[in-house]
Motif scaffolding. Structure first.
Motif, PDB file in Angstrom:
ATOM      1  N   PHE A 117     -10.957  -7.284  -7.155  1.00 53.06           N
ATOM      2  CA  PHE A 117     -11.187  -5.855  -7.032  1.00 53.06           C
ATOM      3  C   PHE A 117      -9.863  -5.138  -7.238  1.00 53.06           C
ATOM      4  CE2 PHE A 117     -14.999  -6.933  -4.339  1.00 53.06           C
ATOM      5  CZ  PHE A 117     -15.926  -6.299  -5.165  1.00 53.06           C
ATOM      6  N   ILE A 118      -9.948  -3.860  -7.557  1.00 50.67           N
ATOM      7  CA  ILE A 118      -8.763  -3.019  -7.717  1.00 50.67           C
ATOM      8  C   ILE A 118      -8.789  -1.943  -6.633  1.00 50.67           C
ATOM      9  CG2 ILE A 118      -7.442  -1.537  -9.271  1.00 50.67           C
ATOM     10  CD1 ILE A 118      -7.710  -4.387 -10.269  1.00 50.67           C
ATOM     11  N   LEU A 119      -7.802  -1.960  -5.764  1.00 51.13           N
ATOM     12  CA  LEU A 119      -7.681  -0.954  -4.717  1.00 51.13           C
ATOM     13  C   LEU A 119      -6.870   0.226  -5.245  1.00 51.13           C
ATOM     14  CD1 LEU A 119      -6.897  -3.358  -1.745  1.00 51.13           C
ATOM     15  CD2 LEU A 119      -9.007  -2.034  -2.038  1.00 51.13           C
ATOM     16  N   MET A 120      -7.447   1.423  -5.171  1.00 51.38           N
ATOM     17  CA  MET A 120      -6.774   2.597  -5.715  1.00 51.38           C
ATOM     18  C   MET A 120      -5.695   3.157  -4.792  1.00 51.38           C
ATOM     19  SD  MET A 120      -9.876   4.809  -7.442  1.00 51.38           S
ATOM     20  CE  MET A 120      -8.742   6.166  -7.750  1.00 51.38           C
ATOM     21  N   GLY A 121      -5.746   2.809  -3.530  1.00 50.72           N
ATOM     22  CA  GLY A 121      -4.842   3.439  -2.567  1.00 50.72           C
ATOM     23  C   GLY A 121      -5.532   4.653  -1.972  1.00 50.72           C
TER      24      GLY A 121
ATOM     25  N   SER B  57       2.072  -2.663  -0.297  1.00 46.48           N
ATOM     26  CA  SER B  57       2.309  -3.220  -1.640  1.00 46.48           C
ATOM     27  C   SER B  57       1.700  -2.324  -2.719  1.00 46.48           C
ATOM     28  CB  SER B  57       1.741  -4.640  -1.737  1.00 46.48           C
ATOM     29  OG  SER B  57       0.321  -4.630  -1.765  1.00 46.48           O
ATOM     30  N   ILE B  58       0.591  -1.652  -2.381  1.00 43.33           N
ATOM     31  CA  ILE B  58       0.018  -0.678  -3.315  1.00 43.33           C
ATOM     32  C   ILE B  58       0.950   0.518  -3.461  1.00 43.33           C
ATOM     33  CG2 ILE B  58      -1.907   0.918  -3.700  1.00 43.33           C
ATOM     34  CD1 ILE B  58      -3.685  -1.063  -2.145  1.00 43.33           C
ATOM     35  N   PHE B  59       1.443   1.021  -2.336  1.00 49.40           N
ATOM     36  CA  PHE B  59       2.294   2.207  -2.354  1.00 49.40           C
ATOM     37  C   PHE B  59       3.634   1.949  -3.046  1.00 49.40           C
ATOM     38  CE2 PHE B  59       0.257   4.037   1.765  1.00 49.40           C
ATOM     39  CZ  PHE B  59      -0.882   4.358   1.058  1.00 49.40           C
ATOM     40  N   TRP B  60       4.215   0.780  -2.786  1.00 56.01           N
ATOM     41  CA  TRP B  60       5.586   0.510  -3.253  1.00 56.01           C
ATOM     42  C   TRP B  60       5.634  -0.165  -4.618  1.00 56.01           C
ATOM     43  CZ3 TRP B  60       7.507  -1.789   2.058  1.00 56.01           C
ATOM     44  CH2 TRP B  60       7.705  -0.734   2.958  1.00 56.01           C
ATOM     45  N   PHE B  61       4.733  -1.107  -4.849  1.00 63.12           N
ATOM     46  CA  PHE B  61       4.831  -1.948  -6.054  1.00 63.12           C
ATOM     47  C   PHE B  61       3.637  -1.791  -6.992  1.00 63.12           C
ATOM     48  CE2 PHE B  61       6.708  -4.336  -2.404  1.00 63.12           C
ATOM     49  CZ  PHE B  61       8.039  -4.113  -2.724  1.00 63.12           C
ATOM     50  N   ASN B  62       2.724  -0.877  -6.653  1.00 62.00           N
ATOM     51  CA  ASN B  62       1.528  -0.671  -7.464  1.00 62.00           C
ATOM     52  C   ASN B  62       0.716  -1.961  -7.615  1.00 62.00           C
ATOM     53  OD1 ASN B  62      -0.072   1.245  -8.808  1.00 62.00           O
ATOM     54  ND2 ASN B  62       0.672   0.576 -10.810  1.00 62.00           N
ATOM     55  N   SER B  63       0.764  -2.806  -6.589  1.00 63.72           N
ATOM     56  CA  SER B  63       0.044  -4.080  -6.597  1.00 63.72           C
ATOM     57  C   SER B  63      -1.369  -3.841  -6.073  1.00 63.72           C
ATOM     58  CB  SER B  63       0.779  -5.112  -5.729  1.00 63.72           C
ATOM     59  OG  SER B  63       0.053  -6.318  -5.652  1.00 63.72           O
ATOM     60  N   ARG B  64      -2.280  -3.515  -6.978  1.00 61.04           N
ATOM     61  CA  ARG B  64      -3.606  -3.044  -6.593  1.00 61.04           C
ATOM     62  C   ARG B  64      -4.670  -4.140  -6.589  1.00 61.04           C
ATOM     63  NH1 ARG B  64      -3.714   2.676  -7.162  1.00 61.04           N
ATOM     64  NH2 ARG B  64      -1.777   3.490  -8.050  1.00 61.04           N
ATOM     65  N   GLU B  65      -4.437  -5.239  -7.243  1.00 58.26           N
ATOM     66  CA  GLU B  65      -5.460  -6.277  -7.331  1.00 58.26           C
ATOM     67  C   GLU B  65      -5.598  -7.031  -6.003  1.00 58.26           C
ATOM     68  OE1 GLU B  65      -5.137  -9.006 -10.517  1.00 58.26           O
ATOM     69  OE2 GLU B  65      -5.450  -7.515 -12.081  1.00 58.26           O
TER      70      GLU B  65
ATOM     71  N   PRO C 158     -12.113   2.843  -4.276  1.00 57.51           N
ATOM     72  CA  PRO C 158     -11.305   4.033  -3.984  1.00 57.51           C
ATOM     73  C   PRO C 158     -10.837   4.049  -2.535  1.00 57.51           C
ATOM     74  CG  PRO C 158     -13.621   4.611  -3.978  1.00 57.51           C
ATOM     75  CD  PRO C 158     -13.556   3.155  -4.358  1.00 57.51           C
ATOM     76  N   HIS C 159      -9.985   3.092  -2.205  1.00 56.56           N
ATOM     77  CA  HIS C 159      -9.559   2.927  -0.811  1.00 56.56           C
ATOM     78  C   HIS C 159      -8.255   2.141  -0.791  1.00 56.56           C
ATOM     79  CE1 HIS C 159     -10.209   2.978   3.500  1.00 56.56           C
ATOM     80  NE2 HIS C 159     -11.428   3.464   3.338  1.00 56.56           N
ATOM     81  N   THR C 160      -7.604   2.113   0.386  1.00 57.03           N
ATOM     82  CA  THR C 160      -6.388   1.319   0.554  1.00 57.03           C
ATOM     83  C   THR C 160      -6.699  -0.111   0.976  1.00 57.03           C
ATOM     84  OG1 THR C 160      -6.199   2.064   2.851  1.00 57.03           O
ATOM     85  CG2 THR C 160      -4.983   3.326   1.193  1.00 57.03           C
ATOM     86  N   HIS C 161      -7.907  -0.344   1.494  1.00 60.51           N
ATOM     87  CA  HIS C 161      -8.288  -1.692   1.923  1.00 60.51           C
ATOM     88  C   HIS C 161      -9.788  -1.878   1.717  1.00 60.51           C
ATOM     89  CE1 HIS C 161      -8.499   0.932   5.562  1.00 60.51           C
ATOM     90  NE2 HIS C 161      -9.648   0.300   5.752  1.00 60.51           N
ATOM     91  N   CYS C 162     -10.267  -3.079   1.952  1.00 59.43           N
ATOM     92  CA  CYS C 162     -11.666  -3.414   1.697  1.00 59.43           C
ATOM     93  C   CYS C 162     -12.533  -3.015   2.891  1.00 59.43           C
ATOM     94  CB  CYS C 162     -11.808  -4.903   1.395  1.00 59.43           C
ATOM     95  SG  CYS C 162     -11.038  -5.392  -0.162  1.00 59.43           S
TER      96      CYS C 162
END
Length: 315
Positions: A15-19, A86-94, A178-182
């Protein structure tokens, strides 16, 4: 083309988390308060565990429940913050499909455990104030073990069907969350199948866990307050009530964000998506941060032991 896209997203491996949708440009700035809350939660809860371990006078039922609360808060905040940062800092969305379901389970399982611990702590205060002469006879070590096991098993068993049901849903629309977590509903809404069963299950868990827990806590504290107001002297009433104040503050810090988030999700359709996502993060992050502060400041035994520890280091 539509058939090809559907095939691509059926049972996705990731899945891809958008943040936080709509606030992507501010992710780095939002990470500052998030990281601060997480740091305070980690340091504060480990401090509570350390103080209770080294201080023999704190080896009592109330503080054992407090240790359970600290461990639950550590797991709860750690279940979302590393990935969110990791999403906020490194764009690690997967996030892997199985990892997403595991995160979903841990979040809701430990939220249920935390709610159960507050019920156990309300029971502890009820016995201590309403039946103090039998306190040690009622809350024995075997009874403590049974209560703790019941709290853990209830959280583990009741929340197990959530990710289990989600794992069998076909995901043929998109794999972007469309979330920061599952979060449970954020994931199952992506399914291209009827989700009424999972939705009803979520409502059942909410009312069976949160609803019943709030009911039991309310009944306990109605009896506690009645016993306090029946005490003859004002100073005694204030002193007795002070022993419950930290627990009441922690209860409010936990249930108010949870209930507010639930109400805005169900009835606040006109609110922005980023507001719902922020609220979902707040009810996971705020209680783990506030609980050690509340108990550290308002519980004299913990506060005194902490001050002695720092004064000893300073000499």
């Amino acid at each position: 083309m539509s058939d090809s896209n559907a095939t691509d997203f059926t049972n996705p491996s990731t899945f891809i988390l958008m943040g936080i949708p709509g606030l992507e440009a501010a992710h780095v700035w939002i990470s500052i308060p998030f990281c601060t809350m997480y740091t305070i939660a980690i340091l504060g809860n480990f401090t509570i565990l350390f103080i209770v371990k080294i201080e023999p006078s704190l080896h009592e039922p109330m503080y054992y429940f407090l240790c359970m609360l600290a461990v639950t808060d550590l797991v709860l905040s750690t279940s979302i913050l590393p990935k969110t940062l990791s999403i906020f800092w490194f764009n690690s969305r997967e996030i892997d499909f199985s990892a997403c379901l595991t995160q979903m389970y841990f979040i809701h399982c430990f939220l249920a455990m935390e709610s159960g611990i507050f019920v156990a702590m309300a029971l502890d205060r009820y016995v201590a104030i309403c039946d103090p002469l039998r306190y040690s006879a009622i809350l024995t070590n075997p009874m403590m073990a049974k209560i703790s096991l019941a709290v853990v098993l209830r959280g583990c068993m009741l929340l197990l069907p959530g990710p289990f049901l989600a794992s069998f849903l076909p995901y043929c629309r998109t794999n972007i969350i469309p979330h920061t977590h599952c979060e449970h509903m954020a994931v199952v809404k992506l399914a291209c199948a009827d989700i009424h069963v999972t939705s009803y299950y979520g409502l059942f868990v909410l009312f069976f866990v949160t609803g019943l827990d709030v009911f039991f806590i309310t009944v306990s504290y109605s009896q506690i307050l009645r016993a306090i107001f029946n005490l003859p002297m004002k100073d005694t009433r204030l002193k007795t009530f002070a022993t419950c104040s930290s627990h009441l503050c922690a209860i409010l810090a936990f249930y108010i964000p949870v209930l507010f988030s639930f109400l805005t999700q169900r009835f606040g359709q006109n609110m922005s998506l980023y507001f719902h996502v922020l609220m979902a993060n707040m009810y996971i992050l705020v209680p783990p941060m506030l609980n050690p502060i509340i108990y550290g400041v308002r519980t004299r035994q913990i506060r005194d032991r902490l001050l002695r520890l720092f004064s000893h280091k300073g000499t």
